[in-house]
Design a protein around this motif. Structure first.
Motif, PDB file in Angstrom:
ATOM      1  N   ASN A 450       0.828  -1.198   0.000  1.00 38.09           N
ATOM      2  CA  ASN A 450       0.000   0.000   0.000  1.00 38.09           C
ATOM      3  C   ASN A 450       0.867   1.254   0.000  1.00 38.09           C
ATOM      4  O   ASN A 450       1.924   1.285   0.637  1.00 38.09           O
ATOM      5  N   SER A 454      -1.393   1.719   6.087  1.00 43.20           N
ATOM      6  CA  SER A 454      -0.878   0.420   6.518  1.00 43.20           C
ATOM      7  C   SER A 454      -1.585  -0.095   7.767  1.00 43.20           C
ATOM      8  O   SER A 454      -1.055  -0.941   8.485  1.00 43.20           O
ATOM      9  N   VAL A 459      -4.795  -3.724   5.393  1.00 47.39           N
ATOM     10  CA  VAL A 459      -3.802  -4.481   4.622  1.00 47.39           C
ATOM     11  C   VAL A 459      -3.924  -5.989   4.785  1.00 47.39           C
ATOM     12  O   VAL A 459      -3.383  -6.742   3.966  1.00 47.39           O
TER      13      VAL A 459
END
Length: 476
Positions: A450, A454, A459
């Protein structure tokens, strides 16, 4: 469940019976082409045979299939839980020869779990479980690792001078949105009517009506009314969780395809109508010579008026949305290697939406683990390359793709609430020759990162991960 198991036992018994009859005549038969895109060409080598006994109806045919082993390991960010699994399975296909223009076929496919860690173990931080590894088995029943067989094809086909018509559970040609997408153990499968017609050798038409589906990584068959929305339904543009499963009242999908080639130019036109859902038109034009390929694709999507009669959260697409996508590619190749540079732009007129239960989009920038579905107002850049390493049965390749524009919690153009990301794929392929011809080894490494967010909930099983895939195929 006992009835289902009995039906599959009978099916495999019939296949073994067909195999015995076929193998006695194998020295006189021509194998069926495995590539469905070359299906019509293969028919020219499949002449009608005389029938002297009932067994000839079954004996004049071919058996083909594959055995497949798939190991997958997803390594998530930091302390987030990692998962791994190994699935093994295969498929067997019987295809008869023509009998007064008719032929029939059947395919059964099965999968078992060889080993894994606990795929249903909840991650202590996010509460999620394995995602990619469950796709090797049954994503609709995460406790099912053994009862994984499916009758994938069962059809009758009539062949005529310039084409054929097929009805039943189909072996179909892929299209840019509806396709088999067989990168797991079980591909997407479809039931309906398929009409193929070639006009003057340069004009190809396909017309289809699909009324039942068995999505990839599932074992059951579904009507459209219950089949759309089986997977992640995402969010509506205002951030409301989408709840369109079993509310769409869709009876099926119609598709019209036209392809032609004039000198170095090719044209592909598709029109899909998802009953009560949407219209999607696709145009692709390419120029190609021995070294260069230049291509452009354009898609326009319009909602069906039925969508406005549903409650907001029950809609697959909002009435004001007009999904538009432009994708372009430049490719250079020589006998040993190939480079491709592509860019795709989803316009800010609406999200690009097509049911994930029907396939995966194939824009020039679409690569394994990275698709455009659900995005609007987003750009994607992809650089890819392939190289044959001195011997024609060993090759290596890579993909680098980067998505610009998506933001977490900006749902207007982001159905699945993804962040902008970059991704790198490494691919290796080795095909054995000689005695072991038909055996292939594939390695796929994926790293996805990403660019902005995060957070663990964003994620987990989506980004900031490494994934290792090792696949062994034996085709016969």
């Amino acid at each position: 469940m006992h009835l289902k198991r009995k039906s599959y036992t009978l099916f495999w018994g019939w296949l073994l019976f067909f195999s015995g009859l076929t193998l006695t005549q194998a020295q006189h038969e021509t194998p069926v082409a495995s590539d469905s895109l070359n299906m019509l060409e293969a028919e020219s080598h499949n002449p009608e045979r005389p029938i002297e006994a009932l067994k000839d109806v079954f004996g004049l045919g071919t058996i083909s299939g594959h055995v497949r082993n798939y190991f997958m390991n997803t390594i998530n960010q930091g302390a987030l839980t990692d998962y791994y699994a190994n699935a093994i399975g295969g498929a067997m296909r019987f295809k008869s020869h023509r009998i007064f223009g008719f032929e029939f076929g059947a395919t059964g496919i099965f999968t078992y779990k060889l080993f894994s860690n606990d795929l249903n173990k909840e991650d202590p931080i996010t509460g999620g479980i394995a995602e990619f590894e469950h796709q090797l088995f049954d994503v609709l029943d995460t406790d099912n690792f053994n009862d994984l067989d499916r009758l994938e094809e069962l059809y009758v086909r009539y062949n005529f001078k310039h084409g054929y018509a097929t009805y039943g559970r189909l072996a179909i040609e892929d299209s840019p949105l509806k396709n088999r997408s067989d990168g797991r153990m079980k591909p997407f499968a479809f039931n309906g009517l398929w009409l193929h017609y070639d006009l003057l050798e340069k004009h190809r038409f396909n017309l289809a009506w699909i009324n039942r589906i068995s999505p990839r990584s599932t074992v059951e068959w579904f009507d459209f009314k219950e089949g759309i929305g089986l997977f992640n339904q995402g969010f509506q543009p205002d951030g409301t969780e989408a709840e369109y499963h079993e509310h769409l009242e869709s009876e099926g999908m119609a598709m019209l395809e036209y392809q032609t080639r004039i000198s170095n130019f090719s044209l592909k036109v598709y029109q899909w109508y998802l009953h009560h859902i949407s219209y999607s038109g696709w145009v692709g034009v390419e120029y190609e010579n021995q070294r260069w390929n230049l291509g452009v694709q354009y898609v326009l999507q319009l909602p069906d008026s039925f969508q406005s009669t549903l409650d907001y959260e029950q809609r697959f697409v909002q009435p004001e949305e007009r999904g538009q996508v432009i994708s372009g590619q430049i490719r250079y190749r020589n006998p040993d290697w190939e480079l491709r540079l592509a860019y795709t732009q989803a316009l800010a007129t609406g999200r690009f939406l097509f049911p994930r239960e029907l396939g995966r989009d194939n824009f020039y920038t679409s690569v394994s683990r990275s698709r455009l579905d659900g995005f609007g107002d987003t750009g994607v850049l992809t650089l890819s390359g392939d190289h044959t390493l001195g011997i024609d049965h060993f090759s290596a390749g890579f993909d680098y793709t980067r998505a610009f524009g998506p933001e977490v919690d900006a749902f207007a153009f982001n159905k699945y609430n993804l962040d902008a990301y970059q991704q790198f794929n490494l691919k290796l392929h080795y095909a054995l020759k000689g005695f072991f011809e038909g055996m292939h080894f594939e390695f796929l490494y994926v790293y996805r990162d990403n660019l902005n967010n995060s957070e663990p909930e964003v994620v987990f099983n989506r980004a900031n991960l490494h994934q290792i895939n090792f696949i062994t195929n034996f085709e016969f």
